[in-house]
Design an enzyme around this catalytic site. Structure first.
Site, PDB file in Angstrom:
ATOM      1  N   GLN A  14     -24.942  -7.604  29.315  1.00 42.72           N
ATOM      2  CA  GLN A  14     -25.101  -6.449  30.201  1.00 42.72           C
ATOM      3  C   GLN A  14     -26.571  -6.047  30.198  1.00 42.72           C
ATOM      4  O   GLN A  14     -27.109  -5.631  29.183  1.00 42.72           O
ATOM      5  CB  GLN A  14     -24.237  -5.275  29.740  1.00 42.72           C
ATOM      6  CG  GLN A  14     -24.281  -4.091  30.690  1.00 42.72           C
ATOM      7  CD  GLN A  14     -23.555  -2.879  30.130  1.00 42.72           C
ATOM      8  OE1 GLN A  14     -23.939  -2.359  29.086  1.00 42.72           O
ATOM      9  NE2 GLN A  14     -22.519  -2.443  30.819  1.00 42.72           N
ATOM     10  N   TYR A  31     -27.612   5.653  34.142  1.00 43.38           N
ATOM     11  CA  TYR A  31     -28.767   4.927  33.647  1.00 43.38           C
ATOM     12  C   TYR A  31     -29.736   4.794  34.822  1.00 43.38           C
ATOM     13  O   TYR A  31     -29.476   5.307  35.905  1.00 43.38           O
ATOM     14  CB  TYR A  31     -28.326   3.568  33.098  1.00 43.38           C
ATOM     15  CG  TYR A  31     -27.679   3.654  31.734  1.00 43.38           C
ATOM     16  CD1 TYR A  31     -28.269   3.052  30.630  1.00 43.38           C
ATOM     17  CD2 TYR A  31     -26.476   4.327  31.538  1.00 43.38           C
ATOM     18  CE1 TYR A  31     -27.687   3.120  29.366  1.00 43.38           C
ATOM     19  CE2 TYR A  31     -25.887   4.418  30.289  1.00 43.38           C
ATOM     20  CZ  TYR A  31     -26.492   3.812  29.208  1.00 43.38           C
ATOM     21  OH  TYR A  31     -25.919   3.901  27.970  1.00 43.38           O
ATOM     22  N   ARG A  62     -11.263   0.030  25.096  1.00 37.99           N
ATOM     23  CA  ARG A  62     -10.675   0.670  23.920  1.00 37.99           C
ATOM     24  C   ARG A  62      -9.464  -0.081  23.384  1.00 37.99           C
ATOM     25  O   ARG A  62      -9.267  -0.158  22.161  1.00 37.99           O
ATOM     26  CB  ARG A  62     -10.301   2.113  24.251  1.00 37.99           C
ATOM     27  CG  ARG A  62     -11.490   3.040  24.412  1.00 37.99           C
ATOM     28  CD  ARG A  62     -11.092   4.378  25.015  1.00 37.99           C
ATOM     29  NE  ARG A  62     -10.666   4.242  26.413  1.00 37.99           N
ATOM     30  CZ  ARG A  62     -10.264   5.256  27.174  1.00 37.99           C
ATOM     31  NH1 ARG A  62     -10.221   6.473  26.675  1.00 37.99           N
ATOM     32  NH2 ARG A  62      -9.905   5.055  28.424  1.00 37.99           N
TER      33      ARG A  62
END
Length: 389
Positions: free
Chosen positions: A98, A168, A344
């Site tokens: 990423q 971001y 998760r």
């Protein structure tokens, strides 16, 4: 064979199934380089059956890190990245890096470098002001994305995921709330989207068809005055027309202003406070509830927003958010999504995919308490699984 577990194409890649380990910050790069702990972290997901695991977060430049220990892509990082890629490949999976620039999400007190943003604004992490990125900064950062993609390719990675979400830097430029510029990178949407498009083109030009290229794009910032779905859909259409991407992963929320809009479920204010020292600990306890808002969890909680993107685009799409078992995976496939991404659930149980393959009735035991989130400061993990509960 169930469609979810059938081999699939992603750009130049042939993946063993349609399940991707989503990027979840690992907190395992103490020297801003790959560690044995980071390799073990991703090997576990590969051994557990995912098609591809995503290394997060690989900054493209020193000031693009959120904090100074974060991995950033440069030649010095290549040997460790190669070891990581070899370990994942040895377990039968592909690996993606990423790539991104933290922008206003960076902590300048940690990086000891200015936090860049579209426009000048307070940076609470560093108790300072962000610096508005200059044209020269942006040109350098665009080139840095291409250079980072080359490092990934030369290190044996199979894919890169360009981070265009969560406010971001590229995502902050897309946001009307955060981008108050009046130059070629601000104002109307076409200008706010310019940086994201330039980054994606630079990555494509750098690696061509050697790697699969994905981008992670906010459908909705989840904040007043932020990027909304109708504008995001137009950005996605431009990215598709540019031909820079092989797939788009749909996300939401703002690490800067509203992180729980992505995660849903419980807001672990007490646990986050415990991760800091006073006086920050007291501040998180007192004000954390305003930042860590609570949104109810449900399976496939981003599906309603994502449907509009699926209807409008031909580009392969990755559905994220509340994928817990074969039933939710099959629903995603039935809705026309090409891949699913899980975070998760796999932190709770890295071997979950193989268990589902063996028993289609198996579902994740993650309870969406989000207590994994504060563990990013000491190595991201599920504290419930670690406690043996």
């Amino acid at each position: 064979m169930n469609e979810v577990f059938a081999p699939a194409r992603l750009g130049p890649l042939r993946l063993r199934n349609r399940i991707i380990k989503a990027a979840t910050f690992e907190g395992r790069t103490p020297q801003a380089l790959v560690s044995d702990a980071l390799i073990d972290f991703h090997r576990a997901f590969a051994e557990g059956g995912v098609a591809m695991t995503t290394v997060a977060y690989c900054a493209v430049s020193p000031e693009g890190r959120t904090e100074r220990r974060q991995l950033w892509m440069r030649p010095e990082a290549a040997p460790g990245l190669r070891r990581l890629a070899d370990a994942v490949h040895g377990a039968g999976a592909a690996v993606s890096a990423q790539l991104g620039h933290a922008g206003p999400v960076a902590n300048p007190a940690s990086t000891r470098l200015p936090a860049l943003a579209p426009s000048r604004r307070p940076n609470l992490l560093g108790m300072s002001m962000t610096r508005a990125a200059t044209r020269e900064d942006l040109e350098r950062i665009v080139r840095a994305h291409g250079d980072a993609a080359r490092v990934a390719a030369e290190s044996g990675f199979d894919a890169v995921e360009i981070h265009l979400g969560h406010n971001y830097l590229a995502s902050a430029f897309l946001s009307p709330r955060l981008n108050r510029r009046d130059d070629a990178y601000g104002g109307e949407l076409s200008k706010r989207a310019r940086l994201a498009r330039e980054i994606c083109r630079a990555v494509r030009e750098a690696v061509g068809g050697r790697l699969a290229i994905l981008a992670k794009l906010n459908m909705d910032d989840g904040v007043r005055g932020g990027l909304r779905p109708e504008e995001s859909l137009q950005v996605a259409a431009w990215l598709e027309a540019d031909g820079s991407l092989d797939a788009l992963e749909l996300t939401a929320g703002s690490s800067l202003l509203n992180p729980m809009y992505l995660f849903r479920g419980d807001a672990p204010v007490k646990e986050f406070a415990a991760a800091f020292r006073p006086p920050q600990r007291w501040g998180v306890r007192a004000m954390g509830g305003r930042f860590l808002r609570t949104y109810p969890y449900e399976d496939l909680y981003l599906l309603d927003q994502a449907r509009a993107f699926r209807r409008a685009l031909h580009l392969p799409l990755v559905l994220l958010g509340g994928v817990t078992g074969l039933e939710t995976m099959n629903r995603a496939m039935a809705e026309g999504f090409d891949f699913v991404a899980m975070g998760r659930s796999l932190l709770k149980e890295p071997g979950l995919i193989d268990r589902i393959r063996q028993d289609p009735g198996v579902t994740s035991t993650c309870i969406h308490c989000n207590r994994c989130m504060p563990t990013i400061y000491r190595g991201t993990h599920c504290p419930i699984a670690q406690a043996g509960s």
